[in-house]
Design a protein around this motif. Sequence first.
Motif, mmCIF file in Angstrom:
data_model
loop_
_atom_site.group_PDB
_atom_site.id
_atom_site.type_symbol
_atom_site.label_atom_id
_atom_site.label_comp_id
_atom_site.label_asym_id
_atom_site.label_seq_id
_atom_site.Cartn_x
_atom_site.Cartn_y
_atom_site.Cartn_z
ATOM 1 N N ASN A 95 -21.635 -24.629 5.986
ATOM 2 C CA ASN A 95 -22.834 -24.587 7.023
ATOM 3 C C ASN A 95 -22.294 -24.820 8.181
ATOM 4 O OD1 ASN A 95 -25.216 -23.804 5.282
ATOM 5 N ND2 ASN A 95 -25.417 -25.830 4.744
ATOM 6 N N ILE A 100 -27.324 -22.251 4.484
ATOM 7 C CA ILE A 100 -27.780 -22.267 3.200
ATOM 8 C C ILE A 100 -28.193 -23.424 2.483
ATOM 9 C CG2 ILE A 100 -26.542 -19.798 3.003
ATOM 10 C CD1 ILE A 100 -24.372 -21.319 1.484
ATOM 11 N N SER A 101 -28.851 -23.378 1.367
ATOM 12 C CA SER A 101 -29.049 -24.509 0.701
ATOM 13 C C SER A 101 -27.859 -24.240 -0.554
ATOM 14 C CB SER A 101 -30.328 -24.254 0.261
ATOM 15 O OG SER A 101 -30.636 -23.273 -0.653
ATOM 16 N N LYS A 136 -29.105 -24.152 -3.635
ATOM 17 C CA LYS A 136 -29.270 -23.232 -4.798
ATOM 18 C C LYS A 136 -28.950 -21.866 -4.037
ATOM 19 C CE LYS A 136 -33.858 -21.445 -6.460
ATOM 20 N NZ LYS A 136 -35.293 -21.440 -6.542
ATOM 21 N N THR A 137 -28.825 -21.689 -2.736
ATOM 22 C CA THR A 137 -28.463 -20.291 -2.404
ATOM 23 C C THR A 137 -26.793 -20.290 -2.363
ATOM 24 O OG1 THR A 137 -30.117 -20.014 -0.667
ATOM 25 C CG2 THR A 137 -28.068 -18.789 -0.320
ATOM 26 N N TYR A 138 -26.202 -21.228 -2.390
ATOM 27 C CA TYR A 138 -25.018 -21.350 -2.425
ATOM 28 C C TYR A 138 -24.276 -20.768 -3.678
ATOM 29 C CZ TYR A 138 -20.066 -23.372 -2.826
ATOM 30 O OH TYR A 138 -18.827 -23.641 -3.224
ATOM 31 N N LYS A 179 -25.798 -19.199 -5.985
ATOM 32 C CA LYS A 179 -26.135 -17.763 -6.268
ATOM 33 C C LYS A 179 -25.168 -16.880 -5.454
ATOM 34 C CE LYS A 179 -31.142 -17.904 -6.385
ATOM 35 N NZ LYS A 179 -32.583 -17.608 -5.780
ATOM 36 N N VAL A 180 -24.586 -17.150 -4.259
ATOM 37 C CA VAL A 180 -23.615 -16.364 -3.579
ATOM 38 C C VAL A 180 -22.099 -16.651 -3.887
ATOM 39 C CG1 VAL A 180 -25.448 -15.668 -2.089
ATOM 40 C CG2 VAL A 180 -23.927 -17.322 -1.491
ATOM 41 N N TYR A 207 -17.529 -14.134 -0.353
ATOM 42 C CA TYR A 207 -18.526 -14.920 -0.110
ATOM 43 C C TYR A 207 -18.837 -15.213 1.328
ATOM 44 C CZ TYR A 207 -19.354 -20.050 0.542
ATOM 45 O OH TYR A 207 -19.674 -21.199 0.888
ATOM 46 N N LYS A 219 -20.828 -12.093 2.674
ATOM 47 C CA LYS A 219 -22.094 -12.316 2.251
ATOM 48 C C LYS A 219 -23.097 -13.062 3.129
ATOM 49 C CE LYS A 219 -21.691 -11.344 -2.774
ATOM 50 N NZ LYS A 219 -21.831 -12.202 -4.363
ATOM 51 N N LEU A 220 -22.341 -14.141 3.667
ATOM 52 C CA LEU A 220 -23.282 -14.762 4.537
ATOM 53 C C LEU A 220 -23.184 -14.683 5.799
ATOM 54 C CD1 LEU A 220 -22.075 -18.371 2.927
ATOM 55 C CD2 LEU A 220 -24.126 -17.126 2.429
ATOM 56 N N SER A 240 -24.523 -20.618 -10.491
ATOM 57 C CA SER A 240 -25.866 -21.105 -11.334
ATOM 58 C C SER A 240 -25.671 -20.574 -12.780
ATOM 59 C CB SER A 240 -26.891 -20.147 -10.657
ATOM 60 O OG SER A 240 -26.696 -18.717 -10.893
#
Length: 212
Positions: A26, A37-38, A40-42, A44-45, A53, A56-57, A189
């Motif tokens: 971040n 990102i959170s 949770k998002t982390y 996922k990606v 990665y 993607k961000l 995840s």
Amino acid sequence: MKYKHVIWDWNGTLLDDRWLCVEGINQGLLKRGLPIISEKTYRKVFTFPVENYYKKLGFNFEKEPFEIAGDEFVAYYGKYFSKAILHKDVRYVLNKFYYLNITQSVLSAGKHDFLLQWVTNHNLKKYFLKIIGINNQYAKGKTQQGLSLIKDLPYDKEDVVLVGDTIHDSEVAERMKINCFLIDHGHVSNERLKSTGRKVFSNLKDIIFHII
């Protein structure tokens, strides 16, 4: 015993450092005016190679080389890594295998010098037959190190299992031709880990009964 040797991943598997990795990425996103990102998002990606990665961000490596963002992340991580603690039950599980004479190693995508420092700082060196990191700070080369490690170990491949927290750990184990268990308290995840077809656990203690 089902296995004679356990190879542990470090970051995310034994060390609870996901929060620090999210903070670190971040910082880079904020610096470039990109959305943060959170966790949770982390989960996922996050992927390997880590350069993918970053892309993607929204990082643009046509404007700057990946190594600039990578070095910034490593510097931030290094500044605060002493605040990262071990996951729950890590010492219990390592002790369990240690006293059952199931030998253990660490195989990490972290730079070797850093890895030795991390393991030493957490007073875990006595548990590991081998501590293997890579020769760069960009998380490149874990597969090759794994192939070298499995050749050096005095065990048949069916007697060795790798425990990790990423899809890449499953891929590394596949190349090493050994079994792999995945734990979902790290960087990826549960849903994504299950896509590998591997056994996925949420509690380190639950792995014990699949190894002894």
